[in-house]
Write a protein that holds these residues in place. Structure first.
Motif, PDB file in Angstrom:
ATOM      1  N   ASN A 106       0.810  -1.219   0.000  1.00 47.52           N
ATOM      2  CA  ASN A 106       0.000   0.000   0.000  1.00 47.52           C
ATOM      3  C   ASN A 106       0.847   1.274   0.000  1.00 47.52           C
ATOM      4  N   ASN A 107       1.760   1.352  -0.950  1.00 45.88           N
ATOM      5  CA  ASN A 107       2.618   2.530  -1.171  1.00 45.88           C
ATOM      6  C   ASN A 107       3.699   2.737  -0.111  1.00 45.88           C
ATOM      7  N   LYS A 108       3.935   1.733   0.741  1.00 43.62           N
ATOM      8  CA  LYS A 108       4.979   1.862   1.772  1.00 43.62           C
ATOM      9  C   LYS A 108       5.946   0.693   1.684  1.00 43.62           C
ATOM     10  N   ARG A 109       7.243   0.980   1.958  1.00 42.65           N
ATOM     11  CA  ARG A 109       8.225  -0.101   2.015  1.00 42.65           C
ATOM     12  C   ARG A 109       7.825  -1.016   3.173  1.00 42.65           C
ATOM     13  N   ASP A 110       7.686  -2.318   2.869  1.00 42.99           N
ATOM     14  CA  ASP A 110       7.179  -3.243   3.879  1.00 42.99           C
ATOM     15  C   ASP A 110       7.613  -4.653   3.511  1.00 42.99           C
ATOM     16  N   GLY A 111       8.395  -5.285   4.401  1.00 43.08           N
ATOM     17  CA  GLY A 111       8.954  -6.602   4.104  1.00 43.08           C
ATOM     18  C   GLY A 111      10.458  -6.481   3.905  1.00 43.08           C
ATOM     19  N   GLY A 125      17.441  -5.515   5.007  1.00 45.04           N
ATOM     20  CA  GLY A 125      16.700  -6.131   6.091  1.00 45.04           C
ATOM     21  C   GLY A 125      15.214  -5.875   5.982  1.00 45.04           C
ATOM     22  N   GLU A 126      14.566  -5.897   7.148  1.00 50.32           N
ATOM     23  CA  GLU A 126      13.112  -5.776   7.198  1.00 50.32           C
ATOM     24  C   GLU A 126      12.665  -4.320   7.300  1.00 50.32           C
ATOM     25  N   TRP A 127      11.517  -4.059   6.691  1.00 46.98           N
ATOM     26  CA  TRP A 127      10.899  -2.727   6.701  1.00 46.98           C
ATOM     27  C   TRP A 127       9.454  -2.852   7.151  1.00 46.98           C
ATOM     28  N   LYS A 128       8.950  -1.772   7.739  1.00 48.41           N
ATOM     29  CA  LYS A 128       7.532  -1.703   8.095  1.00 48.41           C
ATOM     30  C   LYS A 128       7.105  -0.241   8.041  1.00 48.41           C
ATOM     31  N   ASP A 129       6.045   0.051   7.314  1.00 48.52           N
ATOM     32  CA  ASP A 129       5.531   1.422   7.182  1.00 48.52           C
ATOM     33  C   ASP A 129       6.619   2.413   6.773  1.00 48.52           C
ATOM     34  N   ASN A 130       7.431   2.028   5.801  1.00 45.36           N
ATOM     35  CA  ASN A 130       8.499   2.885   5.244  1.00 45.36           C
ATOM     36  C   ASN A 130       9.718   3.038   6.154  1.00 45.36           C
ATOM     37  N   MET A 131       9.771   2.311   7.269  1.00 40.08           N
ATOM     38  CA  MET A 131      10.895   2.453   8.200  1.00 40.08           C
ATOM     39  C   MET A 131      11.609   1.121   8.412  1.00 40.08           C
ATOM     40  N   ARG A 132      12.896   1.216   8.763  1.00 37.50           N
ATOM     41  CA  ARG A 132      13.639   0.017   9.128  1.00 37.50           C
ATOM     42  C   ARG A 132      12.989  -0.535  10.399  1.00 37.50           C
ATOM     43  N   ASP A 133      12.561  -1.785  10.345  1.00 35.58           N
ATOM     44  CA  ASP A 133      11.839  -2.356  11.483  1.00 35.58           C
ATOM     45  C   ASP A 133      11.928  -3.877  11.410  1.00 35.58           C
ATOM     46  N   GLY A 134      12.517  -4.482  12.448  1.00 33.84           N
ATOM     47  CA  GLY A 134      12.764  -5.922  12.443  1.00 33.84           C
ATOM     48  C   GLY A 134      14.269  -6.157  12.419  1.00 33.84           C
ATOM     49  N   MET A 135      14.719  -7.235  11.801  1.00 34.57           N
ATOM     50  CA  MET A 135      16.154  -7.531  11.709  1.00 34.57           C
ATOM     51  C   MET A 135      16.736  -6.893  10.451  1.00 34.57           C
ATOM     52  N   GLY A 136      17.938  -6.335  10.617  1.00 38.54           N
ATOM     53  CA  GLY A 136      18.563  -5.734   9.449  1.00 38.54           C
ATOM     54  C   GLY A 136      20.005  -5.340   9.697  1.00 38.54           C
TER      55      GLY A 136
END
Length: 195
Positions: A106-111, A125-136
């Protein structure tokens, strides 16, 4: 005359449902491609008034499937669309030379995704809602490498930093800062606990 009317009605219905190539110059936007029921549908190219150009697949008037969007500012996205939004795998080259290759939702970096920033840093690494989030893993231009957990674009949780000289720090982060105990492993084999 009844046969003639029936023939014209059949032709109208046939043309209404088949794909047609047309030019649409309404509002000075130019579309060249396939249409279905008066909507962009199939393969086509649309040039907007600001110079932005979309070329690819359409479904009922929205970007859908493989397509490329070249913004007037210089940013280019090439990849998958669903219902007019970036969804799935895609490659984005921003105007400032930053590059992102990875998944969108939905228009955001995710996964999972890879970002090469204009300043030379890289993140995989992982992204969520356009931000670095998770392992990376973030590689700095200084040669330092951070691998670990992220939250809202900040180091948060367990992680380690490898320094160019071979030293390694393993510990916890909170809100992008060292937090709590950790361990410093020097390249000469010495290990120091940090409390």
């Amino acid at each position: 005359t009844d046969k003639s009317l029936q023939h014209n009605e059949n032709e109208y219905n046939k043309n209404k449902t088949k794909k047609q190539k047309r030019n649409n110059t309404e509002c000075k936007e130019i579309y060249n491609g396939e249409m279905l029921n008066c909507k962009f549908h199939g393969k086509g190219k649309l040039k907007y008034t600001d110079g932005t150009i979309y070329k690819g697949n359409w479904k009922e008037g929205k970007y859908n499937g493989d397509g490329e969007l070249k913004y007037s500012c210089g940013t280019i996205y090439k990849g998958n669309w669903i219902d007019g939004k970036l969804n799935g795998m895609g490659d984005t080259r921003y105007a400032d030379s930053t590059v992102y290759t990875g998944y969108w939702n939905n228009n955001k970096r995710d996964g999972m995704g890879y970002m090469k920033y204009s300043d030379g840093r890289t993140y995989f690494g992982e992204w969520k809602d356009n931000m670095r989030d998770g392992m990376g893993e973030l590689k700095y231009t200084s040669g330092r490498i951070y691998f670990g957990e992220w939250k809202n674009n900040k180091r948060d949780g367990k992680g380690e930093i490898k320094f160019p000289n071979g030293d390694i720090y393993i510990g916890n982060w909170k809100d992008d800062k060292l937090d709590g105990s950790g361990e410093m492993r020097y390249s000469d084999g010495k290990i120091y606990k940090v409390y």
